[in-house]
Each structure stands twice: as structure tokens, then as C-alpha cells.
Scaffold this motif. Sequence first.
Motif, PDB file in Angstrom:
ATOM      1  N   HIS A  18       0.835  -1.204   0.000  1.00  0.00           N
ATOM      2  CA  HIS A  18       0.000   0.000   0.000  1.00  0.00           C
ATOM      3  C   HIS A  18       0.868   1.252   0.000  1.00  0.00           C
ATOM      4  CE1 HIS A  18      -3.331  -2.698   0.794  1.00  0.00           C
ATOM      5  NE2 HIS A  18      -2.622  -3.215   1.787  1.00  0.00           N
ATOM      6  N   PRO A  19       1.539   1.536  -1.129  1.00  0.00           N
ATOM      7  CA  PRO A  19       2.369   2.735  -1.167  1.00  0.00           C
ATOM      8  C   PRO A  19       1.496   3.998  -1.108  1.00  0.00           C
ATOM      9  CG  PRO A  19       2.240   1.750  -3.346  1.00  0.00           C
ATOM     10  CD  PRO A  19       1.551   0.813  -2.392  1.00  0.00           C
ATOM     11  N   PRO A  20       2.058   5.087  -0.585  1.00  0.00           N
ATOM     12  CA  PRO A  20       1.269   6.323  -0.529  1.00  0.00           C
ATOM     13  C   PRO A  20       1.032   6.891  -1.928  1.00  0.00           C
ATOM     14  CG  PRO A  20       3.525   6.723   0.146  1.00  0.00           C
ATOM     15  CD  PRO A  20       3.384   5.244  -0.048  1.00  0.00           C
ATOM     16  N   ALA A  21       0.010   7.676  -2.070  1.00  0.00           N
ATOM     17  CA  ALA A  21      -0.310   8.288  -3.361  1.00  0.00           C
ATOM     18  C   ALA A  21       0.749   9.311  -3.758  1.00  0.00           C
ATOM     19  CB  ALA A  21      -1.686   8.943  -3.299  1.00  0.00           C
ATOM     20  N   GLU A  22       1.297   9.997  -2.777  1.00  0.00           N
ATOM     21  CA  GLU A  22       2.312  11.028  -3.016  1.00  0.00           C
ATOM     22  C   GLU A  22       3.708  10.428  -2.874  1.00  0.00           C
ATOM     23  OE1 GLU A  22       1.653  14.472  -3.469  1.00  0.00           O
ATOM     24  OE2 GLU A  22      -0.477  13.984  -3.605  1.00  0.00           O
ATOM     25  N   ALA A  23       4.625  10.843  -3.741  1.00  0.00           N
ATOM     26  CA  ALA A  23       6.016  10.398  -3.635  1.00  0.00           C
ATOM     27  C   ALA A  23       6.633  10.952  -2.350  1.00  0.00           C
ATOM     28  CB  ALA A  23       6.800  10.886  -4.844  1.00  0.00           C
ATOM     29  N   VAL A  24       7.586  10.214  -1.798  1.00  0.00           N
ATOM     30  CA  VAL A  24       8.322  10.636  -0.616  1.00  0.00           C
ATOM     31  C   VAL A  24       9.795  10.710  -1.011  1.00  0.00           C
ATOM     32  CG1 VAL A  24       8.948  10.071   1.762  1.00  0.00           C
ATOM     33  CG2 VAL A  24       6.644   9.538   0.925  1.00  0.00           C
ATOM     34  N   ALA A  25      10.406  11.862  -0.815  1.00  0.00           N
ATOM     35  CA  ALA A  25      11.797  12.059  -1.219  1.00  0.00           C
ATOM     36  C   ALA A  25      12.711  11.040  -0.544  1.00  0.00           C
ATOM     37  CB  ALA A  25      12.254  13.471  -0.859  1.00  0.00           C
ATOM     38  N   GLY A  26      13.575  10.400  -1.346  1.00  0.00           N
ATOM     39  CA  GLY A  26      14.547   9.457  -0.821  1.00  0.00           C
ATOM     40  C   GLY A  26      13.982   8.097  -0.461  1.00  0.00           C
ATOM     41  N   VAL A  27      12.710   7.860  -0.777  1.00  0.00           N
ATOM     42  CA  VAL A  27      12.064   6.596  -0.406  1.00  0.00           C
ATOM     43  C   VAL A  27      11.505   5.929  -1.656  1.00  0.00           C
ATOM     44  CG1 VAL A  27      10.275   5.483   0.973  1.00  0.00           C
ATOM     45  CG2 VAL A  27      11.463   7.501   1.865  1.00  0.00           C
ATOM     46  N   THR A  28      11.823   4.648  -1.815  1.00  0.00           N
ATOM     47  CA  THR A  28      11.281   3.826  -2.886  1.00  0.00           C
ATOM     48  C   THR A  28      10.340   2.812  -2.253  1.00  0.00           C
ATOM     49  OG1 THR A  28      13.345   4.035  -4.126  1.00  0.00           O
ATOM     50  CG2 THR A  28      11.876   2.225  -4.757  1.00  0.00           C
ATOM     51  N   PHE A  29       9.151   2.678  -2.794  1.00  0.00           N
ATOM     52  CA  PHE A  29       8.166   1.730  -2.277  1.00  0.00           C
ATOM     53  C   PHE A  29       8.114   0.533  -3.207  1.00  0.00           C
ATOM     54  CE2 PHE A  29       7.054   5.850  -0.616  1.00  0.00           C
ATOM     55  CZ  PHE A  29       6.798   5.568   0.712  1.00  0.00           C
ATOM     56  N   VAL A  30       8.255  -0.674  -2.623  1.00  0.00           N
ATOM     57  CA  VAL A  30       8.310  -1.913  -3.389  1.00  0.00           C
ATOM     58  C   VAL A  30       7.395  -2.928  -2.717  1.00  0.00           C
ATOM     59  CG1 VAL A  30       9.840  -3.736  -4.239  1.00  0.00           C
ATOM     60  CG2 VAL A  30      10.709  -1.401  -4.016  1.00  0.00           C
ATOM     61  N   SER A  31       6.688  -3.716  -3.527  1.00  0.00           N
ATOM     62  CA  SER A  31       5.716  -4.651  -2.947  1.00  0.00           C
ATOM     63  C   SER A  31       6.222  -6.087  -2.836  1.00  0.00           C
ATOM     64  CB  SER A  31       4.415  -4.642  -3.763  1.00  0.00           C
ATOM     65  OG  SER A  31       4.660  -5.065  -5.088  1.00  0.00           O
ATOM     66  N   ASP A  32       7.325  -6.422  -3.476  1.00  0.00           N
ATOM     67  CA  ASP A  32       7.858  -7.779  -3.443  1.00  0.00           C
ATOM     68  C   ASP A  32       9.142  -7.810  -2.598  1.00  0.00           C
ATOM     69  OD1 ASP A  32       8.060 -10.620  -4.778  1.00  0.00           O
ATOM     70  OD2 ASP A  32      10.057  -9.702  -5.015  1.00  0.00           O
ATOM     71  N   LEU A  33       9.244  -8.765  -1.698  1.00  0.00           N
ATOM     72  CA  LEU A  33      10.395  -8.855  -0.804  1.00  0.00           C
ATOM     73  C   LEU A  33      11.710  -8.939  -1.572  1.00  0.00           C
ATOM     74  CD1 LEU A  33      11.622  -9.202   2.060  1.00  0.00           C
ATOM     75  CD2 LEU A  33      11.326 -11.669   1.730  1.00  0.00           C
ATOM     76  N   HIS A  34      11.819  -9.842  -2.519  1.00  0.00           N
ATOM     77  CA  HIS A  34      13.075 -10.018  -3.255  1.00  0.00           C
ATOM     78  C   HIS A  34      13.442  -8.749  -4.017  1.00  0.00           C
ATOM     79  CE1 HIS A  34      13.688 -14.329  -2.445  1.00  0.00           C
ATOM     80  NE2 HIS A  34      12.367 -14.380  -2.428  1.00  0.00           N
ATOM     81  N   ASP A  35      12.448  -8.100  -4.628  1.00  0.00           N
ATOM     82  CA  ASP A  35      12.705  -6.851  -5.344  1.00  0.00           C
ATOM     83  C   ASP A  35      13.131  -5.746  -4.381  1.00  0.00           C
ATOM     84  OD1 ASP A  35      11.991  -8.118  -7.707  1.00  0.00           O
ATOM     85  OD2 ASP A  35       9.970  -7.252  -7.758  1.00  0.00           O
ATOM     86  N   ALA A  36      12.548  -5.727  -3.189  1.00  0.00           N
ATOM     87  CA  ALA A  36      12.908  -4.708  -2.190  1.00  0.00           C
ATOM     88  C   ALA A  36      14.346  -4.904  -1.727  1.00  0.00           C
ATOM     89  CB  ALA A  36      11.947  -4.765  -1.009  1.00  0.00           C
ATOM     90  N   VAL A  37      14.734  -6.149  -1.455  1.00  0.00           N
ATOM     91  CA  VAL A  37      16.110  -6.430  -1.030  1.00  0.00           C
ATOM     92  C   VAL A  37      17.077  -6.056  -2.151  1.00  0.00           C
ATOM     93  CG1 VAL A  37      17.739  -8.252  -0.364  1.00  0.00           C
ATOM     94  CG2 VAL A  37      15.436  -8.201   0.625  1.00  0.00           C
TER      95      VAL A  37
END
Length: 183
Positions: free
Chosen positions: A91-110
Motif C-alpha cells: 500500500h504505497p502512498p499516493a504522493e512520492a516521498v523524497a529518498g524513499v522507494t516503495f516496493v511490494s515484493d520482498l526479493h525486489d525490495a532487497v
Amino acid sequence: MATTIYSATASLDGFIAGPGGDMSWLTPFFDAPTDERTEAAADAASRLMRGTGALLVGNRSFGGDDPNKGTDREGAFGGEYDGDAVVLTHHPPAEAVAGVTFVSDLHDAVEAAAQIAGDAYVTVIGADVARQMIDHGLLDEVLVFFVPVFLGAGVRLFDRPDGGEVRLTPIPGETEYWCRVER
């Protein structure tokens, strides 16, 4: 290649947050007198912070309570970390957050956090993300700091209801609870 490390401060009964994710229990320990043991822990925390190239944060931790909220210590590592973060969430936020990447898959996030970190640490913040990483063989190290309080309830340092032992090997020359995850 980045090293993934789950780092947390826990009560003596194994909680990293109080009920509802409350982190205010940590506040009295920020300016407590130091001794040889707490100085060694502070040194380890400082070295970890300086060696961290990216944070990998669970969504509850990202949106959760900060015991330093509203002070100059707000944020990761007491406000001293100013690098990028990857947040694992469906559930990423609708607005971008500076310096933060939102990822929904564990392997992709790592993978995303490791690319950001390069040869530095990917510091994992969040018990559920750490558990998932252990379950998938993606966590390299664990560093835990303990403070003298019993919380009695809250978010456990490590909770794996289905069981299964996870062996940790202390890293020679490091603080007592800085360990490698055995695979």
C-alpha cells in the motif's frame, strides 16, 4: 555486495515496540548515564550507522511511532541517517516521498536496497521484514541492543509462530549480540 543486517533495540523481555507500535518507552534511555557496556553498544550503533548505505523498512515501521518525533533526533539512527530507504509495502502512498522507494515484493525490495547500498550495509528496520528475510535466506546479520526494561507486550524482536530454529553465530570482536545468520 551489500550485507543485510536486522538491527533493533529490545526490552529484556524481547519487545522492540510497545502495544500499538508505541516507541515512547525508549525515550528515558537516550540520555541515560553510560558505562563500559553502553559505550560499546553506542560504538557499535555508530559504526553501523556510518556503514549503512540503505534502509529496508517495513510499512508499519515506516508509518509508525518515532520516540524522537518533533525533536532534532527524529528519524533513523537518532536523526543521523540521511540516506535512501526502500519500504516494503502493498500500500504505497499516493504522493512520492523524497529518498524513499516503495516496493511490494520482498526479493525486489532487497535487490533495490542492495543496489542503493553498494558494498555497505542494508539495515533492516521492522520485525516482520526481518522474519520474511530469514524465511527466504536473505538476511546476513543481526545486531540487537537491549535496554533494562520489561514491556510485557508489544511487537516482538522476532516472532515466528510456525517455529523453526534460526541459529546465529556471534561475530568475533563485535558486541555480544552482533551475529551472523547461519544458513
